[in-house]
Design an enzyme around this catalytic site. Sequence first.
Site, short mmCIF file in Angstrom:
data_model
loop_
_atom_site.label_atom_id
_atom_site.label_comp_id
_atom_site.label_asym_id
_atom_site.label_seq_id
_atom_site.Cartn_x
_atom_site.Cartn_y
_atom_site.Cartn_z
N ASP A 12 -10.95 -0.94 -22.23
CA ASP A 12 -10.59 0.18 -21.35
C ASP A 12 -10.15 1.42 -22.13
OD1 ASP A 12 -10.91 -1.55 -19.12
OD2 ASP A 12 -8.90 -2.34 -19.49
N HIS A 40 -17.06 0.24 -16.73
CA HIS A 40 -17.04 1.55 -17.39
C HIS A 40 -17.07 2.63 -16.32
CE1 HIS A 40 -18.91 -0.29 -21.26
NE2 HIS A 40 -17.63 -0.52 -21.16
N THR A 129 -11.55 -12.41 -15.36
CA THR A 129 -12.01 -11.56 -14.26
C THR A 129 -12.68 -12.41 -13.18
OG1 THR A 129 -14.03 -11.18 -15.51
CG2 THR A 129 -12.36 -9.46 -15.61
N LYS A 331 -7.77 10.26 -23.52
CA LYS A 331 -6.67 10.37 -22.55
C LYS A 331 -5.40 11.00 -23.11
CE LYS A 331 -7.11 7.47 -18.97
NZ LYS A 331 -7.16 6.28 -18.11
N LEU A 332 -5.56 11.92 -24.05
CA LEU A 332 -4.39 12.60 -24.60
C LEU A 332 -3.64 13.34 -23.49
CD1 LEU A 332 -2.89 13.16 -27.27
CD2 LEU A 332 -4.21 15.27 -27.46
N GLY A 414 -9.44 14.85 -20.56
CA GLY A 414 -9.71 14.76 -19.12
C GLY A 414 -10.89 13.83 -18.93
P1 GDP Z 1 -14.07 1.69 -20.89
O1 GDP Z 1 -14.25 0.36 -20.27
O2 GDP Z 1 -13.64 1.61 -22.31
O3 GDP Z 1 -15.24 2.60 -20.70
O4 GDP Z 1 -12.85 2.38 -20.13
P2 GDP Z 1 -12.59 2.46 -18.56
O5 GDP Z 1 -13.69 3.15 -17.90
O6 GDP Z 1 -12.13 1.18 -18.01
O7 GDP Z 1 -11.27 3.34 -18.57
C1 GDP Z 1 -11.24 4.63 -18.93
C2 GDP Z 1 -10.72 5.42 -17.74
O8 GDP Z 1 -10.11 6.60 -18.19
C3 GDP Z 1 -11.80 5.87 -16.79
O9 GDP Z 1 -11.28 5.92 -15.48
C4 GDP Z 1 -12.13 7.28 -17.26
O10 GDP Z 1 -12.65 8.12 -16.28
C5 GDP Z 1 -10.77 7.74 -17.69
N1 GDP Z 1 -10.78 8.68 -18.80
C6 GDP Z 1 -11.55 8.65 -19.91
N2 GDP Z 1 -11.23 9.64 -20.73
C7 GDP Z 1 -10.19 10.30 -20.16
C8 GDP Z 1 -9.38 11.41 -20.55
O11 GDP Z 1 -9.52 11.99 -21.61
N3 GDP Z 1 -8.39 11.77 -19.69
C9 GDP Z 1 -8.18 11.15 -18.50
N4 GDP Z 1 -7.17 11.58 -17.74
N5 GDP Z 1 -8.92 10.12 -18.10
C10 GDP Z 1 -9.92 9.69 -18.93
#
Ligand code: GDP
Length: 423
Positions: A12, A40, A129, A331-332, A414
């Site tokens: 995640d 994802h 899961t 996610k900074l 974001g």
């Molecule tokens: P993955 O399985 O590694 O692709 O990750 P996930 O999709 O489970 O989790 C990442 C979550 O963070 C998703 O809901 C994305 O839309 C969100 N996300 C990714 N990058 C950013 C970011 O820079 N900022 C914010 N606020 N959300 C983000």
Amino acid sequence: MLTAIVGINWGDEGKGRMVDLLSRKYSVVARYQGGNNAGHTIYVQGEKFVLNLLPSGILRPEVVNVLGPGMVIDIAHLRGEMERLAARGVKIGPENLRISGKAAICLPANVRQDCLEEDRLAGEKYGSTRRGIAPIYGDKYMKKALRMEDLLEPERLERHLSRLLEWKNLLLERGYGAPAEDFDETLRWLRENGEPLLPYICDTGLFLEESIAAGKDILFEAQLGALRDIDYGIYPFTSSSTTLAAYAPIGAGIPGKKLDQVVGVMKAYSTCVGEGPFTCELFGERAEALREAGGEYGAATGRPRRVGPFDVPASRYGVRMQGADALALTKLDVLSYLTEIPVCTWYEVDGKPTKDFPGGGKLDRARPVLEFLPGWECDIRSCRRWQELPAAARAYVEYLEKAVGCPIRYVSVGADRDAYIER
Ligand code: GDP
């Protein structure tokens, strides 16, 4: 160029959005392990897409996507995922999706077995899961699993299924005291869901070799992170597959090829879904605030994720296991609300400080040692250049980079496709 995008932590990390971002430079995106336990989330122009089995390159019509032999595929789920995306205008056809004949088929019996076992474990559960992933990988290594290529030969499929269910029902009926899995019903399930997938089944290795020969660039997309790797993760609270970059060529169909580049994705703080040791875990109000700020609820299951500060020992270990050349810090923006930002810099194990990520009982006994860095306390979501970030945010990124010993090339601020900074 062969590039793998992999998770540094517990999964995640935001790999999907990084694959989506980088895939514009690649002709092929290949998934090489795992199944529909992956989730994802990708936002394209504000529209949300959740992908479980399909590679994140599917949202770019010019990219060819591969489901490799290292994967386990619930064909009903895949069919549903394809139909849902197609209904939203996403192009999906044999010209942009290839499925390895060697990928294992995750059956309804595997899903049932997963649920039965988690229920049996009750308080001691692994946090599965419940999508049959561990049982189907188990079947694969017991050499019992059906593979996608079996769908192409109905008689062989029937023979194989009959032997498989004879074996599986010993466990379901006599082990768990549950109803047997019905042969006709499973065969119907295989035919109904397999039929639409037939045109997609091929030798993905040959396809990838041809792509490389034609000078095309390939991106390998991992599921989960280093700490969930079956061998090197927090066993047994791991996934059932190899989440490491080193496995990417093997799991995609080209075992003889070497990667040119590994991009590790790590979050600006820590999250962990399910059970197992999570040394830096926060509890109470501070955890709730971070979970809310980051929207930390599982994409595949909706489960609230456990949260904590950035974990240096775990992330440095993840960087090492992945052999990362560069990192993306995601996610900074989520940390903008904090006046001071905690970072877990060390662990204390049996009274001794350690910078290395321990295993076994030592990991269970590890205690986090925190340090606090100044927060920036302003909205950074519109920053697109490194210099636009507040000094405290840059200092935080530089601190993490030094702590894990690998350059941070991308910083995301974001969820949207363009909300990132390239350094
Ligand atoms: P993955 O399985 O590694 O692709 O990750 P996930 O999709 O489970 O989790 C990442 C979550 O963070 C998703 O809901 C994305 O839309 C969100 N996300 C990714 N990058 C950013 C970011 O820079 N900022 C914010 N606020 N959300 C983000």
